[in-house]
Motif scaffolding. Sequence first.
Motif, PDB file in Angstrom:
ATOM      1  N   GLU A   1       1.374   9.960  -3.769  1.00  0.00           N
ATOM      2  CA  GLU A   1       2.115   9.978  -2.518  1.00  0.00           C
ATOM      3  C   GLU A   1       1.660   8.869  -1.575  1.00  0.00           C
ATOM      4  OE1 GLU A   1       1.800  13.824  -0.818  1.00  0.00           O
ATOM      5  OE2 GLU A   1       2.973  14.810  -2.375  1.00  0.00           O
ATOM      6  N   GLN A   2       0.439   8.402  -1.747  1.00  0.00           N
ATOM      7  CA  GLN A   2      -0.092   7.343  -0.888  1.00  0.00           C
ATOM      8  C   GLN A   2      -0.195   6.003  -1.614  1.00  0.00           C
ATOM      9  OE1 GLN A   2      -3.808   8.766   0.705  1.00  0.00           O
ATOM     10  NE2 GLN A   2      -2.867  10.506   1.763  1.00  0.00           N
ATOM     11  N   TYR A   3       0.322   5.944  -2.846  1.00  0.00           N
ATOM     12  CA  TYR A   3       0.205   4.719  -3.641  1.00  0.00           C
ATOM     13  C   TYR A   3       1.373   3.783  -3.354  1.00  0.00           C
ATOM     14  CZ  TYR A   3      -0.448   1.634  -7.652  1.00  0.00           C
ATOM     15  OH  TYR A   3      -0.651   0.542  -8.445  1.00  0.00           O
ATOM     16  N   GLU A   4       1.074   2.517  -3.126  1.00  0.00           N
ATOM     17  CA  GLU A   4       2.112   1.518  -2.898  1.00  0.00           C
ATOM     18  C   GLU A   4       2.469   0.866  -4.234  1.00  0.00           C
ATOM     19  OE1 GLU A   4       3.801   0.712  -0.325  1.00  0.00           O
ATOM     20  OE2 GLU A   4       2.763   1.767   1.301  1.00  0.00           O
ATOM     21  N   PHE A   5       3.634   1.209  -4.774  1.00  0.00           N
ATOM     22  CA  PHE A   5       4.048   0.655  -6.064  1.00  0.00           C
ATOM     23  C   PHE A   5       4.486  -0.796  -5.906  1.00  0.00           C
ATOM     24  CE2 PHE A   5       4.593   5.199  -6.770  1.00  0.00           C
ATOM     25  CZ  PHE A   5       4.080   5.353  -8.054  1.00  0.00           C
ATOM     26  N   PRO A   6       4.016  -1.689  -6.791  1.00  0.00           N
ATOM     27  CA  PRO A   6       4.496  -3.075  -6.748  1.00  0.00           C
ATOM     28  C   PRO A   6       5.999  -3.125  -7.043  1.00  0.00           C
ATOM     29  CG  PRO A   6       2.516  -2.862  -8.109  1.00  0.00           C
ATOM     30  CD  PRO A   6       2.990  -1.477  -7.823  1.00  0.00           C
ATOM     31  N   GLU A   7       6.649  -4.177  -6.589  1.00  0.00           N
ATOM     32  CA  GLU A   7       8.080  -4.324  -6.845  1.00  0.00           C
ATOM     33  C   GLU A   7       8.344  -4.452  -8.343  1.00  0.00           C
ATOM     34  OE1 GLU A   7      10.021  -7.342  -4.650  1.00  0.00           O
ATOM     35  OE2 GLU A   7       9.339  -6.624  -2.701  1.00  0.00           O
ATOM     36  N   ARG A   8       9.430  -3.831  -8.796  1.00  0.00           N
ATOM     37  CA  ARG A   8       9.908  -3.869 -10.187  1.00  0.00           C
ATOM     38  C   ARG A   8       8.868  -3.375 -11.184  1.00  0.00           C
ATOM     39  NH1 ARG A   8      13.088  -9.734 -10.034  1.00  0.00           N
ATOM     40  NH2 ARG A   8      14.529  -9.143  -8.348  1.00  0.00           N
ATOM     41  N   ILE A   9       7.979  -2.479 -10.712  1.00  0.00           N
ATOM     42  CA  ILE A   9       6.942  -1.951 -11.594  1.00  0.00           C
ATOM     43  C   ILE A   9       7.545  -1.131 -12.729  1.00  0.00           C
ATOM     44  CG2 ILE A   9       6.633   0.149 -10.222  1.00  0.00           C
ATOM     45  CD1 ILE A   9       3.831  -1.776 -11.972  1.00  0.00           C
ATOM     46  N   GLU A  10       8.749  -0.558 -12.487  1.00  0.00           N
ATOM     47  CA  GLU A  10       9.370   0.291 -13.506  1.00  0.00           C
ATOM     48  C   GLU A  10       9.722  -0.476 -14.774  1.00  0.00           C
ATOM     49  OE1 GLU A  10      12.604  -1.081 -10.656  1.00  0.00           O
ATOM     50  OE2 GLU A  10      10.528  -0.382 -10.565  1.00  0.00           O
ATOM     51  N   ALA A  11       9.795  -1.815 -14.701  1.00  0.00           N
ATOM     52  CA  ALA A  11      10.128  -2.616 -15.874  1.00  0.00           C
ATOM     53  C   ALA A  11       9.016  -2.574 -16.926  1.00  0.00           C
ATOM     54  CB  ALA A  11      10.398  -4.064 -15.459  1.00  0.00           C
ATOM     55  N   LEU A  12       7.809  -2.136 -16.558  1.00  0.00           N
ATOM     56  CA  LEU A  12       6.686  -2.108 -17.495  1.00  0.00           C
ATOM     57  C   LEU A  12       6.808  -1.006 -18.537  1.00  0.00           C
ATOM     58  CD1 LEU A  12       3.701  -2.745 -15.044  1.00  0.00           C
ATOM     59  CD2 LEU A  12       4.737  -4.368 -16.650  1.00  0.00           C
ATOM     60  N   ILE A  13       7.547   0.052 -18.215  1.00  0.00           N
ATOM     61  CA  ILE A  13       7.709   1.168 -19.153  1.00  0.00           C
ATOM     62  C   ILE A  13       9.190   1.497 -19.263  1.00  0.00           C
ATOM     63  CG2 ILE A  13       7.203   3.605 -19.603  1.00  0.00           C
ATOM     64  CD1 ILE A  13       4.585   3.300 -18.187  1.00  0.00           C
ATOM     65  N   PRO A  14       9.747   1.507 -20.485  1.00  0.00           N
ATOM     66  CA  PRO A  14      11.163   1.847 -20.638  1.00  0.00           C
ATOM     67  C   PRO A  14      11.474   3.222 -20.059  1.00  0.00           C
ATOM     68  CG  PRO A  14      10.268   0.966 -22.689  1.00  0.00           C
ATOM     69  CD  PRO A  14       9.105   1.191 -21.765  1.00  0.00           C
ATOM     70  N   LYS A  15      12.675   3.344 -19.555  1.00  0.00           N
ATOM     71  CA  LYS A  15      13.086   4.575 -18.885  1.00  0.00           C
ATOM     72  C   LYS A  15      12.977   5.794 -19.800  1.00  0.00           C
ATOM     73  CE  LYS A  15      17.011   6.300 -16.196  1.00  0.00           C
ATOM     74  NZ  LYS A  15      18.341   5.927 -15.656  1.00  0.00           N
TER      75      LYS A  15
END
Length: 555
Positions: A67-81
């Motif tokens: 909840e307090q973690y700042e996700f880098p932009e486009r981090i979701e690209a590292l793991i397939p959906k």
Amino acid sequence: MYSNQNYLSDLLIESGAIDANSVTTLRTEKLGLTDEVEELIRRNSVTEEAVAQTIAKNTGLEFINLEQYEFPERIEALIPKDVAERYKVVPLGDDGLQLSIALVDALNFDLSDTLSTLLGRQLNIFVATSSAINDSLLALYGSDLIGGDDNVTVIGAEGAETANEADAPIIKMVNQFLAEAIRQGVSDIHIEPLERSLRVRYRLDGKLFEVGSHPKRLLPAIIARLKVMSRTMKMSEKRMPQDGRIQMQIGKKEIDLRVSSVLSNHGESIVMRVLNKTSVSLGLDQAGFMSDDLSLFRELVKLPDGIILVTGPTGSGKTTTLYSCLNEINKPDRKIITVEDPVEYELSGINQVMVRAEIGMTFAAALRSMLRQAPNIIMVGEIRDQETANISINASLTGHLVFSTLHTNDSTSAVARLADMGIKRFLIASAVRAIVAQRLVRRLCDHCKSPVTLNESQMKTLGVDPKRAEATQVFGPTGCAKCRHTGYKGRTGIFEIFLIDDEVRHLINDNLSSPQLRRRARELGMRTLREDGIRKVLAGITSAEEVLSTTMQED
């Protein structure tokens, strides 16, 4: 969710996170239970964070608060959906050597090996809570990720009805917007027919926002589907208002929806109030009391007898506060009975009775029956009439501690409200121990709140000393993806605690008017709703605008 439930329970006992009796009782009740830890969490025997911390400690991994973690932009690209969905894994970062991820069940070492093989990377694993994983996946990958249409089960008296891929499109459509509402944590779902379209809106943190517009031709089918799900609403009745209740399960979350239908000028309108049994936070620590008020209120709920009233308009969190009180004092040596309309959340170890006016089970009738059950503590959902008020007063004067709610704008007005019901003032003075008025204000989003300076008008309206404002860092809303660009995420309470001590009892007996009683209470040290809100502004919890708009009646 967890690969080895019994082993994890033993670890929780060893770490002191849970009492061994809780596990023993659970195993006695449900032999062969496969979701042991989830059931312990549901019963509030252990928190999700305590489970995650225990897993982290016993695997040598680090716990992360997503909840307090700042996700880098486009981090979701590292793991397939599809991998993220299937294995409930959240990407955190990539340093070129290792891929950092968050998991719920880090005790499942086979899962770690599988993920390393699938992703072709060495992994740096962190442990997170299940709800934080789900929220992060929703934020990163979108609303269709967590538990799709085929994970919605409607439960009724005749069994369970599950929607899957073979079901009609309208069923899948209804399940989709219900599931999406639950995932976003909304409190109300509004389905409203307009002149040429059908509008769907959600209420989140007290504010309505539109989530979709559909062809109006779908209205009859959607209304029919919701009435079927409620099992008590009549499909053929459109002119008269109806109320119903939908019990459903989305994934492992048990959800109740209170359904209301009314005929508007463009067709039937449906409003559903969401009651999430598994996610409600029932603790005075989470209610929003500042430390001094929390200590005072904890002393009040430990009193042996008397009435404690919580006042405020509909939707101000009164019932949740009462549940928090009961949860605080729910011990094996005390018998607690509640009478509610309806029973919103189930509390383990407490006898809860639902009002059923159609068979004569009113608040007053239920109260009379409850007193024959020899309870120590009674909760009355709402004092609505003289009969209920009289029985509650008598119960408090005969050695029972009574909690209830009342619809008034502030705490001191509750005295006049009871008197208007026909309760003699000397009885009010003798029975009532405290009256708490409350409202809900939106919390500033911790990820994007930014420093602001109060202007002269705000300081004057709030009654803030300019020197104090200058010495304190005040924050305001900014807006980011995590808070839907509103600047706010979640709500907290602001409170006005009116203690009925010996001096106040004399004032009540002297028949003081509400304004006179309020002025005297202020002189005796009572802090108003706005003043409590100001403390939360100066503490960086909420904004000045939010407190001003919520406490406008004080102007």
